[in-house]
Design an enzyme around this catalytic site. Sequence first.
Site, PDB file in Angstrom:
ATOM      1  N   GLY A 155      -8.248   9.382   9.162  1.00 39.26           N
ATOM      2  CA  GLY A 155      -8.580   9.509  10.576  1.00 39.26           C
ATOM      3  C   GLY A 155      -9.632  10.550  10.903  1.00 39.26           C
ATOM      4  N   LYS A 203       0.877  -1.168   0.000  1.00 38.00           N
ATOM      5  CA  LYS A 203       0.000   0.000   0.000  1.00 38.00           C
ATOM      6  C   LYS A 203       0.911   1.214   0.000  1.00 38.00           C
ATOM      7  CE  LYS A 203      -3.030   2.908   2.643  1.00 38.00           C
ATOM      8  NZ  LYS A 203      -3.962   3.140   3.754  1.00 38.00           N
ATOM      9  N   ALA A 224      -9.699   5.583   3.461  1.00 44.40           N
ATOM     10  CA  ALA A 224      -9.568   6.724   4.384  1.00 44.40           C
ATOM     11  C   ALA A 224     -10.819   7.578   4.450  1.00 44.40           C
ATOM     12  CB  ALA A 224      -8.367   7.611   4.047  1.00 44.40           C
ATOM     13  N   GLY A 225     -11.122   7.994   5.669  1.00 45.42           N
ATOM     14  CA  GLY A 225     -12.196   8.939   5.905  1.00 45.42           C
ATOM     15  C   GLY A 225     -13.507   8.329   6.362  1.00 45.42           C
ATOM     16  N   ALA A 253      -9.584   1.741   9.091  1.00 41.91           N
ATOM     17  CA  ALA A 253      -8.962   1.309  10.345  1.00 41.91           C
ATOM     18  C   ALA A 253      -9.578   2.064  11.519  1.00 41.91           C
ATOM     19  CB  ALA A 253      -7.453   1.531  10.299  1.00 41.91           C
ATOM     20  N   THR A 254      -9.339   3.386  11.530  1.00 48.37           N
ATOM     21  CA  THR A 254      -9.731   4.206  12.679  1.00 48.37           C
ATOM     22  C   THR A 254     -11.195   4.041  13.046  1.00 48.37           C
ATOM     23  OG1 THR A 254      -8.142   5.814  11.847  1.00 48.37           O
ATOM     24  CG2 THR A 254      -9.578   6.543  13.614  1.00 48.37           C
TER      25      THR A 254
END
Lengths: 252, 66
Positions: A157, A96, A183-184, A205-206
Amino acid sequence: MDDLVIAGRKFGSRLIMGTGGAANLAVLERSLVASGTALTTVAMRRLDAGGGPGVLALLERLGIEALPNTAGCHTAAEAVLTARLAREALETDLVKLEVIADDRTLLPDPIELLDAAEQLVDDGFTVLPYTNDDPVLAQKLADAGCAAVMPLGSPIGTGLGIRNPHNIEMIVAAAAVPVVLDAGIGTASEAAQAMELGCDAVLLATAVTRASDPEAMATAMKLAVESGRLARGAGRIPRRYWAHASSPAPDQ
Amino acid sequence: MNVLVNGDVTEIGPGSTLADVLAARGVPERGVAVAVSGEVVPRAQWRSTALRDGSVVEVLTAVQGG
């Protein structure tokens, strides 16, 4: 659910997980299992900088493939070296690719990103670039030989969801390689939205690891990705301005 | 002579190889990668890689992230 296929490799889940932000390995393990993920990111750091090899052993035990990232790299040269170290340590050609412009936005630096992607493709890597939601850049990355493109929904994040759905749709429409929304994502409806827009997978992830109940959120994300994929294939109704009765007209 | 291993100044004897330095730090054989002065050194070459005074050794592994 049909398999996700990237560069000829099949993955049994369209939810790609990250491992960052989990409070401990036990929470991470429960979250990964609940998510049903088959591919999960890890970062490369100094051996004695804390963390240790625990996460790799965990992924091996769970039968989840590791996807090393180049997080923290600001230049193509740094990212290329990190990718080569990851290949050596993890014995995988998957990477990645992240090349970040600054630490405040964590937005990709498009110039360095494309440069690094070209070098890594030439070096035999299967390159999955984290990119801006820019259809032009996504096309250039695909043309450079990247195995997928991974546009952001919003900055890493932030949990702000998909800020420019139209751009994501344009990237999907033009892409000859899988599109992974990366992301986001903050909550399940946004993961479903990514799939409804035509993305092939979601990477997050977050949203899971920092949720109050990571395991429950991981389950929610798994269902959302499956739900969005099904809805995309099922074909939504056209939007109408005026109401359209779904019951027969009243008897006169 | 001295080398820098993950930022730590480390004294090594003459003729020390990369493998010697890694063994002294207890670096495992699997799950790690090593760069010397910005170039990846494959595991198979650890024993044949000589270090010079001032060599910069980075030892990396996978951690939670991304």
